[in-house]
Design a protein around this motif. Structure first.
Motif, PDB file in Angstrom:
ATOM      1  N   UNK A  97      90.431 -31.116  22.115  1.00  0.00           N
ATOM      2  CA  UNK A  97      90.509 -30.182  20.981  1.00  0.00           C
ATOM      3  C   UNK A  97      91.952 -29.776  20.664  1.00  0.00           C
ATOM      4  N   UNK A  98      92.900 -30.399  21.336  1.00  0.00           N
ATOM      5  CA  UNK A  98      94.309 -30.142  21.038  1.00  0.00           C
ATOM      6  C   UNK A  98      94.914 -28.966  21.766  1.00  0.00           C
ATOM      7  N   UNK A  99      94.311 -28.550  22.882  1.00  0.00           N
ATOM      8  CA  UNK A  99      94.830 -27.424  23.667  1.00  0.00           C
ATOM      9  C   UNK A  99      95.308 -27.930  25.028  1.00  0.00           C
ATOM     10  N   UNK A 100      96.594 -27.730  25.297  1.00  0.00           N
ATOM     11  CA  UNK A 100      97.179 -28.221  26.547  1.00  0.00           C
ATOM     12  C   UNK A 100      97.670 -27.057  27.403  1.00  0.00           C
ATOM     13  N   UNK A 101      96.931 -25.956  27.368  1.00  0.00           N
ATOM     14  CA  UNK A 101      97.332 -24.772  28.125  1.00  0.00           C
ATOM     15  C   UNK A 101      97.218 -25.040  29.627  1.00  0.00           C
ATOM     16  N   UNK A 102      98.205 -24.615  30.440  1.00  0.00           N
ATOM     17  CA  UNK A 102      98.089 -24.784  31.895  1.00  0.00           C
ATOM     18  C   UNK A 102      96.906 -23.995  32.446  1.00  0.00           C
ATOM     19  N   UNK A 103      96.134 -24.641  33.303  1.00  0.00           N
ATOM     20  CA  UNK A 103      94.993 -23.998  33.952  1.00  0.00           C
ATOM     21  C   UNK A 103      95.359 -23.637  35.388  1.00  0.00           C
ATOM     22  N   UNK A 104      94.806 -22.533  35.845  1.00  0.00           N
ATOM     23  CA  UNK A 104      95.044 -22.038  37.199  1.00  0.00           C
ATOM     24  C   UNK A 104      93.691 -21.891  37.887  1.00  0.00           C
ATOM     25  N   UNK A 105      93.515 -22.556  39.005  1.00  0.00           N
ATOM     26  CA  UNK A 105      92.266 -22.441  39.759  1.00  0.00           C
ATOM     27  C   UNK A 105      92.361 -21.250  40.707  1.00  0.00           C
ATOM     28  N   UNK A 106      91.381 -20.358  40.631  1.00  0.00           N
ATOM     29  CA  UNK A 106      91.357 -19.160  41.473  1.00  0.00           C
ATOM     30  C   UNK A 106      90.477 -19.427  42.686  1.00  0.00           C
ATOM     31  N   UNK A 107      91.065 -19.364  43.872  1.00  0.00           N
ATOM     32  CA  UNK A 107      90.371 -19.775  45.099  1.00  0.00           C
ATOM     33  C   UNK A 107      90.220 -18.603  46.067  1.00  0.00           C
ATOM     34  N   UNK A 108      89.020 -18.453  46.612  1.00  0.00           N
ATOM     35  CA  UNK A 108      88.753 -17.517  47.705  1.00  0.00           C
ATOM     36  C   UNK A 108      87.885 -18.251  48.723  1.00  0.00           C
ATOM     37  N   UNK A 109      88.254 -18.173  49.993  1.00  0.00           N
ATOM     38  CA  UNK A 109      87.426 -18.631  51.113  1.00  0.00           C
ATOM     39  C   UNK A 109      87.310 -20.156  51.269  1.00  0.00           C
ATOM     40  N   UNK A 110      87.641 -20.949  50.233  1.00  0.00           N
ATOM     41  CA  UNK A 110      87.260 -22.364  50.263  1.00  0.00           C
ATOM     42  C   UNK A 110      88.469 -23.297  50.139  1.00  0.00           C
ATOM     43  N   UNK A 111      89.135 -23.611  51.245  1.00  0.00           N
ATOM     44  CA  UNK A 111      90.280 -24.522  51.211  1.00  0.00           C
ATOM     45  C   UNK A 111      89.954 -25.878  50.592  1.00  0.00           C
ATOM     46  N   UNK A 112      88.744 -26.403  50.838  1.00  0.00           N
ATOM     47  CA  UNK A 112      88.419 -27.728  50.281  1.00  0.00           C
ATOM     48  C   UNK A 112      88.368 -27.696  48.762  1.00  0.00           C
ATOM     49  N   UNK A 113      87.919 -26.572  48.174  1.00  0.00           N
ATOM     50  CA  UNK A 113      87.925 -26.439  46.717  1.00  0.00           C
ATOM     51  C   UNK A 113      89.352 -26.356  46.198  1.00  0.00           C
ATOM     52  N   UNK A 114      90.203 -25.649  46.923  1.00  0.00           N
ATOM     53  CA  UNK A 114      91.609 -25.531  46.510  1.00  0.00           C
ATOM     54  C   UNK A 114      92.297 -26.892  46.542  1.00  0.00           C
ATOM     55  N   UNK A 115      92.018 -27.663  47.569  1.00  0.00           N
ATOM     56  CA  UNK A 115      92.666 -28.979  47.707  1.00  0.00           C
ATOM     57  C   UNK A 115      92.238 -29.919  46.580  1.00  0.00           C
ATOM     58  N   UNK A 116      90.991 -29.831  46.179  1.00  0.00           N
ATOM     59  CA  UNK A 116      90.517 -30.648  45.064  1.00  0.00           C
ATOM     60  C   UNK A 116      91.119 -30.160  43.743  1.00  0.00           C
ATOM     61  N   UNK A 117      91.083 -28.840  43.532  1.00  0.00           N
ATOM     62  CA  UNK A 117      91.587 -28.277  42.276  1.00  0.00           C
ATOM     63  C   UNK A 117      93.068 -28.570  42.086  1.00  0.00           C
ATOM     64  N   UNK A 118      93.812 -28.596  43.173  1.00  0.00           N
ATOM     65  CA  UNK A 118      95.261 -28.820  43.085  1.00  0.00           C
ATOM     66  C   UNK A 118      95.596 -30.201  42.534  1.00  0.00           C
ATOM     67  N   UNK A 119      94.635 -31.107  42.578  1.00  0.00           N
ATOM     68  CA  UNK A 119      94.860 -32.453  42.028  1.00  0.00           C
ATOM     69  C   UNK A 119      94.506 -32.520  40.540  1.00  0.00           C
ATOM     70  N   UNK A 120      93.923 -31.419  40.019  1.00  0.00           N
ATOM     71  CA  UNK A 120      93.412 -31.432  38.644  1.00  0.00           C
ATOM     72  C   UNK A 120      94.208 -30.508  37.729  1.00  0.00           C
ATOM     73  N   UNK A 121      94.434 -29.273  38.194  1.00  0.00           N
ATOM     74  CA  UNK A 121      95.043 -28.255  37.331  1.00  0.00           C
ATOM     75  C   UNK A 121      96.524 -28.072  37.663  1.00  0.00           C
ATOM     76  N   UNK A 122      97.185 -27.260  36.859  1.00  0.00           N
ATOM     77  CA  UNK A 122      98.628 -27.088  36.990  1.00  0.00           C
ATOM     78  C   UNK A 122      99.032 -26.080  38.063  1.00  0.00           C
ATOM     79  N   UNK A 123      98.070 -25.265  38.495  1.00  0.00           N
ATOM     80  CA  UNK A 123      98.422 -24.209  39.458  1.00  0.00           C
ATOM     81  C   UNK A 123      97.161 -23.777  40.191  1.00  0.00           C
ATOM     82  N   UNK A 124      97.303 -23.419  41.448  1.00  0.00           N
ATOM     83  CA  UNK A 124      96.197 -22.831  42.202  1.00  0.00           C
ATOM     84  C   UNK A 124      96.627 -21.453  42.690  1.00  0.00           C
TER      85      UNK A 124
END
Length: 665
Positions: free
Chosen positions: A95-122
C-alpha cells in the motif's frame, strides 16, 4: 549523599541547567528513519489491534502514520505473532507505506529472535526477557548474582547476534513495575534498580560490539521516571558507555486530560533539559490520537536554543536523583508541611458574583444559605484591583493588588500582592500574610535580604522566558544557595488558544519544578490580552483550576482525586480498555487519593501497575484478576461482576466512601 558528592555528579545528566542544549547521542539506524544525533525527536506509538489480524493491523498502522507516527510498535507475545509481522509488513509495502516496525517482546526470546529477522527494531524488557517474576525476595551472594548474569547472557546473546547480522535496532526498555526479583532483591524498587536492569543487558551488547540501541526508563510515577532517566545518563557517562538515544514515555498515563497532564509532567521535564530522541505518549485512547499530543510536546523545542540567556548555575543544591521537597517556613497555611496551594486568577472577571466561584470548586447553596466545596476547590482567588463584593467561604481566601488593599476598610481578611520593586521599599504590610510578585530580574540582593527577614511573605515567582522552567528553577537555586526558606508559588500566564497545547505547556513548566520538590503552590492564568466574555472567562478559569490540581497530582505532590493507572492497550489486550476504564471511573472517581491500575493483560499486570493500591487485570476471555497492591485476591472473576468485586475489596480495606449526591454541578 554528601554535598561534595552531590555537586560532583548533579549536572552530568544534562549539558546545562540554564541553556537549552539537546543531548548529543549516537545515531541508531531504524529502517529509513534514523534516530539520535542531529535527527529530529521522533514520534511513535503502538497498535492496539490483535497482531494476528493482518488487515486490521495494517489499517490502524496507516491511520497512525497519516497522523505523523514515525515508528510503529506491534506486540509479538509468541512466535505466531512474530511470524505474522512479515505479512503485516508485506501488506504495508503493497500500500506504499514503509514505516519502520518495532516488535514488542515480553517473556519470549524465541519470538524476539524471529521478529528481529523481519522488522527494523525489537523492544525487549530486561525485567522479564530472561526472568520470571514471582515477587520473591532472594538473598544473593556476589557469586550467585554473577551466575544469574551468566544465565541472562546465555539467553540474550542469540538475539544480539541476530540483530547485529540483520542490522536490526533494539530498545532495552525498563519498566518500573516489572523489575525482576533479582534486581529488586539487590537494588530495591528504585530508579537505580531500573538503571541497573538495563545496564546488565547493555553491557552484554557492548561486549559483542553491538551498538544499535535505544534505552527507556518508563514508570507511571513521574518522579521515579524522571529520576531514572537522569540517573541512566549519568551512569552511561560514569561507565564510559556510549551516549545512547533515549525513548521517553510515562507508562500507563491514563486517558483524557489526566493522561495528557501526566505525560507532559514526565516527558516534558526531560525534554526541558535536552534529553530524549523519541517520544511515545501512552494514552488509553486510539493510538492515532497519541501522535498529535506527542508532536505538541516536541514542537516546543524546535527553536528553544534561541531563548533569552539565564545566569549560569555554579552550585546546584538539588539532588536530581531523589525527591526532596524544598524546606520552607509555614506562612499562614502556605509552605512548611502544607500541601501545595492553588490560586485562581479572577482579576479579569468584572461584576464578580457568588455563583462565579462554581468554576473553581466552591458552591453557594441559597436554600441552605451555606457554602460547599469539592475536591478541586481553589485555596485563594486573586481579584486584582477589585475586591469580591460578598463574603467568601471559609475555605477560600482573597488576594488583591497592594494599592487596592491599602484603601480597604477591612484589611484583616484580604491579603496584599506587592510588585517586588515596591515590596523592597518601606511599605505597610499585612501582619500575617503578604504576597510578592517577582521574576528573575527582580531577585537582587535587596529583595533576598527582605525575604530572609520577613516571616509573613510568600513569593509568587513568574517567568516570561521561552525557557521558563529553567529560568524559574534558576531562581529557586538562588534561594536554596542563600538558605532562604520563603514559600514560593509558581506563576505562569499563557497565550495558547488551543487548550491541549496550554495543558501540555503548563504541565511541563510547572510539573518540571514540582517533581524536583520546588514550589509551594500553582498560579495559572491566561494572557490579559485575550478578549473574552464573562462566560468564556469562567470556563477558562474552571479549566485552569482543574489543570493546576491535575499537575499537582501528576507530580505526586497533592493527591485530590482517584488516580487511574491504565495501559494504552495493544494487541494483547483482553477487553475494551477505554470502555472499562470509563466504567470503573464512573463507579470510583470519588475515592480521593486511591490509585487503581487497569491492565489489559497479564504482561501489563501486577508489575506494570507499579504502586497502584488495587488492580483490574485481564487474564482470559471475560475473565479478570483482581489485585490488592501486587497480590492477587481473586484470579478469575467474570468480567460482568469484576467491578462490583473490586469495590468489595476496597470496602474490605475500609477505603470505600459512598458517593455524595450533590445539589450542584
Amino acid at each position: 549523599m554528601s554535598s561534595n558528592e552531590l555537586s560532583s555528579i548533579n549536572t552530568k545528566y544534562c549539558s546545562s541547567l540554564t541553556q537549552y542544549v539537546r543531548r548529543k547521542t549516537t545515531v541508531v539506524t531504524i529502517g529509513n528513519v534514523p534516530m539520535g544525533g542531529d535527527n529530529p525527536i521522533r514520534l511513535q506509538s503502538m497498535t492496539t489491534v490483535d497482531t494476528m489480524d493482518t488487515l486490521g493491523s495494517v489499517e490502524q498502522i496507516i491511520r497512525m502514520v497519516d497522523a505523523g507516527c514515525e515508528y510503529v510498535r506491534v506486540t509479538a507475545p509468541s512466535v505466531k505473532e512474530a511470524q505474522n509481522l512479515a505479512e503485516i509488513k508485506k501488506e504495508l509495502l503493497k500500500r506504499g507505506y514503509n514505516v519502520p516496525l518495532v516488535a514488542d517482546i515480553h517473556f519470549t526470546p524465541n519470538a524476539a529472535e524471529l521478529a528481529a529477522k523481519i522488522v527494523e527494531k525489537v523492544r525487549i524488557n530486561p525485567g522479564n526477557y530472561a526472568d520470571k517474576k514471582k515477587f520473591e525476595q532472594i538473598d544473593y551472594t556476589d557469586e550467585s548474582y554473577q551466575e544469574e548474569l551468566e544465565r541472562i547472557r546465555e539467553k540474550f546473546v542469540p538475539l544480539v547476534k541476530i540483530c547485529k547480522e540483520y542490522g536490526t535496532a533494539m530498545r532495552i526498555g525498563t519498566n518500573h513495575g516489572s523489575l525482576s526479583d533479582r534486581i529488586l532483591s539487590r537494588y530495591g524498587d528504585t530508579p537505580l534498580g531500573m538503571v541497573e536492569s538495563a545496564l546488565e543487558f547493555l553491557r552484554i551488547c557492548e561486549d559483542l560490539e553491538y551498538y544499535n540501541i535505544v534505552i527507556s526508563m518508563k514508570a507511571s510515577n513521574t518522579q521515579v521516571m524522571v529520576q531514572a532517566y537522569r540517573l541512566l545518563v549519568q551512569k552511561l557517562e560514569e561507565e564510559g558507555l556510549r551516549p545512547y538515544p533515549l525513548h521517553l514515555g510515562v507508562t500507563e498515563a491514563g486517558e483524557a486530560e489526566d493522561g495528557r497532564i501526566k505525560s507532559a509532567v514526565g516527558i516534558g521535564t526531560l525534554l526541558e533539559d535536552g534529553l530524549g530522541d523519541t517520544v511515545r505518549v501512552s494514552l488509553t485512547e486510539a493510538p492515532e490520537f497519541e501522535i498529535p499530543v506527542a508532536a505538541k510536546l516536541v514542537d516546543r523545542y524546535q527553536n528553544r536554543n534561541n531563548h533569552k540567556a539565564i545566569p549560569f548555575v555554579e552550585k546546584n543544591p538539588i539532588n536530581p536523583y531523589a525527591y526532596k521537597r524544598r524546606q520552607t517556613t509555614d506562612v499562614h497555611t502556605i509552605g512548611g508541611t502544607n500541601v501545595p496551594r492553588v490560586i485562581a486568577d479572577f482579576s479579569q472577571v468584572e461584576n464578580l458574583d457568588v455563583q462565579d466561584l462554581k468554576s473553581i470548586g466552591h458552591f453557594y447553596l441559597p436554600a441552605l444559605d451555606k457554602w460547599s466545596m469539592n475536591d478541586l476547590g481553589a485555596d485563594f482567588i486573586y481579584t486584582g484591583h477589585q475586591k469580591a463584593p460578598f463574603m467568601l467561604p471559609n475555605g477560600l481566601k482573597e488576594i488583591v493588588d497592594a494599592d487596592t488593599w491599602k484603601i480597604l476598610p477591612d484589611q484583616t481578611h484580604v491579603y496584599p500582592l506587592f510588585a517586588a520593586r515596591w515590596y523592597k521599599t518601606d511599605v505597610v504590610k499585612h501582619p500575617k500574610l503578604n504576597f510578592v510578585l517577582a521574576d528573575i530580574e527582580d531577585i537582587d540582593e535587596k529583595l533576598l535580604l527582605c525575604l530572609a527577614s520577613d516571616p509573613t511573605v510568600v513569593l509568587i515567582l513568574e517567568s516570561f522566558n521561552e525557557h521558563a522552567m529553567a529560568e524559574l528553577r534558576r531562581s529557586f537555586i538562588t534561594l536554596l544557595n542563600r538558605e532562604i526558606k520563603t514559600p514560593v508559588l509558581i506563576k505562569r500566564a499563557y497565550k495558547h488558544k488551543n487548550e491541549e497545547a496550554l495543558f501540555l505547556a503548563a504541565s511541563t513548566d510547572v510539573g518540571g519544578l514540582l517533581v524536583d520538590g520546588l514550589g509551594d503552590g500553582v498560579f495559572l492564568s491566561t494572557s490579559k490580552t485575550t478578549p473574552t466574555d464573562k462566560t468564556t472567562l469562567l470556563t477558562n478559569l474552571k479549566a485552569l483550576n482543574n489543570l493546576a490540581f491535575g499537575i499537582l497530582q501528576a507530580a505526586r505532590t497533592r493527591m485530590t482525586k482517584t488516580e487511574y493507572i491504565s495501559c494504552p492497550s495493544c494487541g494483547r489486550t483482553l477487553f475494551d480498555l477505554q470502555e472499562t476504564t470509563a466504567m470503573i471511573r464512573k463507579r470510583t472517581d470519588h475515592l480521593k487519593g486511591v490509585k487503581i491500575g487497569i491492565m489489559g493483560c497479564i504482561v501489563n499486570g501486577p508489575g506494570e501497575m507499579a504502586d497502584a493500591d488495587y488492580g483490574y487485570v485481564g487474564v482470559g476471555k471475560d475473565k479478570i484478576a483482581l489485585y490488592r497492591g501486587q497480590t492477587v485476591v481473586n484470579k478469575a472473576v467474570p468480567s460482568d461482576r469484576a467491578v462490583d468485586e473490586l469495590i468489595n475489596i476496597i470496602k474490605e480495606d475500609g477505603k470505600w466512601l459512598e458517593p455524595v449526591v450533590s445539589e450542584f454541578v
